[in-house]
Design a protein around this motif. Structure first.
Motif, short mmCIF file in Angstrom:
data_model
loop_
_atom_site.label_atom_id
_atom_site.label_comp_id
_atom_site.label_asym_id
_atom_site.label_seq_id
_atom_site.Cartn_x
_atom_site.Cartn_y
_atom_site.Cartn_z
N ILE A 147 6.98 14.12 7.64
CA ILE A 147 6.28 12.65 7.70
C ILE A 147 6.41 11.97 9.13
O ILE A 147 5.80 11.54 9.60
CB ILE A 147 6.83 11.97 6.74
N ARG A 148 7.70 12.34 9.37
CA ARG A 148 7.97 11.64 10.91
C ARG A 148 7.12 12.16 11.97
O ARG A 148 6.48 11.23 12.73
CB ARG A 148 9.50 12.11 11.23
N ILE A 160 0.78 -1.23 0.05
CA ILE A 160 -0.10 -0.09 0.06
C ILE A 160 0.81 1.34 0.12
O ILE A 160 1.92 1.29 0.77
CB ILE A 160 -0.86 0.01 1.07
N THR A 161 0.51 2.35 -0.92
CA THR A 161 1.44 3.58 -0.99
C THR A 161 0.55 4.41 -0.13
O THR A 161 -0.96 4.36 -0.04
CB THR A 161 1.62 4.03 -2.40
N ALA A 162 0.97 5.42 0.31
CA ALA A 162 0.22 6.74 0.96
C ALA A 162 -0.85 7.26 -0.07
O ALA A 162 -1.91 7.60 0.46
CB ALA A 162 1.36 7.80 1.38
N ALA A 215 6.69 4.76 6.54
CA ALA A 215 6.42 5.83 7.44
C ALA A 215 5.41 6.77 6.97
O ALA A 215 4.39 7.31 7.57
CB ALA A 215 7.51 6.67 7.43
N GLU A 216 5.31 6.84 5.37
CA GLU A 216 4.17 7.72 4.64
C GLU A 216 2.74 7.15 4.85
O GLU A 216 1.94 7.99 5.01
CB GLU A 216 4.69 7.45 3.18
N VAL A 217 2.61 5.83 5.08
CA VAL A 217 1.42 5.30 5.38
C VAL A 217 1.13 5.55 6.68
O VAL A 217 -0.11 6.08 7.14
CB VAL A 217 1.57 3.66 4.83
N LYS A 218 1.93 5.31 7.78
CA LYS A 218 1.72 5.72 9.21
C LYS A 218 1.29 7.00 9.22
O LYS A 218 0.56 7.17 9.98
CB LYS A 218 2.95 5.25 9.88
N ALA A 219 1.94 7.99 8.41
CA ALA A 219 1.82 9.37 8.73
C ALA A 219 0.03 9.65 8.28
O ALA A 219 -0.67 10.68 8.49
CB ALA A 219 2.62 10.17 7.84
N GLU A 220 -0.26 8.90 7.39
CA GLU A 220 -1.91 8.96 7.03
C GLU A 220 -2.83 8.25 7.99
O GLU A 220 -3.86 8.12 7.43
CB GLU A 220 -2.08 8.43 5.47
N SER A 221 -2.14 7.52 8.82
CA SER A 221 -3.18 6.80 9.70
C SER A 221 -3.30 7.34 11.17
O SER A 221 -2.57 8.24 11.41
CB SER A 221 -2.42 5.42 9.92
#
Ligand code: 13P
Ligand code: SF4
Length: 304
Positions: A289-290, A94-96, A119-125
């Motif tokens: 993002i972090r 899965i991508t952001a 990290a990009e996906v976590k940032a969207e979660s």
């Protein structure tokens, strides 16, 4: 081989001291890499160790998303991944951008992302989880829609245990889906006394045949604390090294010869040495993002 490893280990330990490094090692790593660990564990335990360490350098012997999680938690430390190609295929399913699209289709849904994600996906979660705390994380959420990414099988397992309906992303772990119900049945027939422990990344029909469904850290604890003397291990083969080392006298049977994660096996003692010599490969996350990813990880760490 023994002598070669002994020489390598000596060099590694010398450099480790000079650089004030700590070795965080996942339960699936090669035996010889596990044997030099300062902390060995599952994704949750290792992210907690990263949060607590006062070392300057974290050498992460695991896969990319694990090192990235350490970099999210500890921006002031140098995080090294000894093989930059040690990725997790599920995390790349899965991508952001794909997640942003799905969120548009499900406005208002709470996004729970398995730590096996970028990290990009976590940032969207909204919140992260690992296989050790996924049930607790989902139980902590208010009623309402949930979108679980990227592992459909962990999502399915959590939904079946919590009764919460969820939307899933169709990701999966190639190593765990290679384990079949026939594999479990065959091993149970060969070892009728043994308890079958399986990881929640396995297919539902495999989970249905298990005696226990556990994260890798949960398997380590179960093997130590239960009176069971024989166990069928339904997860990546590397964990058997630690199980046998910590439980002499107990027997562990790999569920299948196919359950190997090639990415976990990329890290070798040589690569650990080179990582420290060259200070490579440094894992960093852009600050915007972090910070967003960290809030999903922190929210998880607050409830475990
Ligand atoms: P654990 O968090 O249980 O160690 O699992 C990580 C993983 O990648 C399983 O495939
Ligand atoms: Fe990813 Fe599966 Fe390997 Fe775990 S075992 S790191 S989920 S590919």
């Amino acid at each position: 081989m023994e002598n070669k490893n002994a020489e390598l280990v000596e060099k590694i330990l010398k450099l480790k001291k000079e650089k004030n490094a700590v070795f965080l090692v996942h339960n699936y790593q090669r035996g010889e890499v596990q044997d030099i660990a300062d902390h060995i564990g599952d994704s949750l335990g290792l992210s907690q160790s990263a949060a607590e360490t006062d070392a300057d350098v974290i050498v992460f012997c695991g896969v990319h998303f694990m090192a990235e999680t350490a970099a999210i938690i500890c921006p002031d430390k140098t995080v090294l991944l000894p093989d930059i190609n040690s990725g997790c295929p599920m995390a790349d399913m899965i991508t952001a951008e794909q997640l942003r699209q799905r969120k548009k289709e499900l406005p208002g849904a709470t996004v729970v992302c398995y730590v096996n994600s970028t990290a990009e996906v976590k940032a969207e979660s909204d919140i992260c989880c690992t296989s050790a705390n996924a049930l607790k994380v989902v139980e902590s959420l208010d009623a309402g829609e949930i979108l679980f990414v990227p592992d459909q099988y962990l999502g399915h397992y959590v939904s079946s245990r919590t009764g919460r309906e969820m939307h899933y992303w169709p990701g999966y772990c190639p190593t765990h889906v290679s384990i079949t119900s026939d594999d479990i049945l065959k091993r149970k027939k060969e070892h009728p006394q043994a308890k079958a422990l399986v990881h929640p990344e396995c297919r539902p029909e495999v989970i249905d045949l298990a005696d226990e469904v556990l994260s890798t850290g949960g398997m380590i604890r179960y093997a130590r604390e239960s009176s069971t003397r024989e166990m069928i291990i339904g997860t990546e083969f590397g964990i058997i090294h630690r199980l046998e080392k910590e439980n002499p006298g107990k027997k562990f049977y790999a569920v299948s010869q196919k359950a190997i994660c090639p990415n976990m096996k990329r890290i070798t003692l040589e690569k650990v040495l080179w990582a420290l010599e060259d200070m490579k490969h440094q894992i960093t996350v852009p600050e915007d993002i972090r910070l967003k990813a960290k809030s999903a990880v922190d929210r998880m760490l607050e409830i475990v």
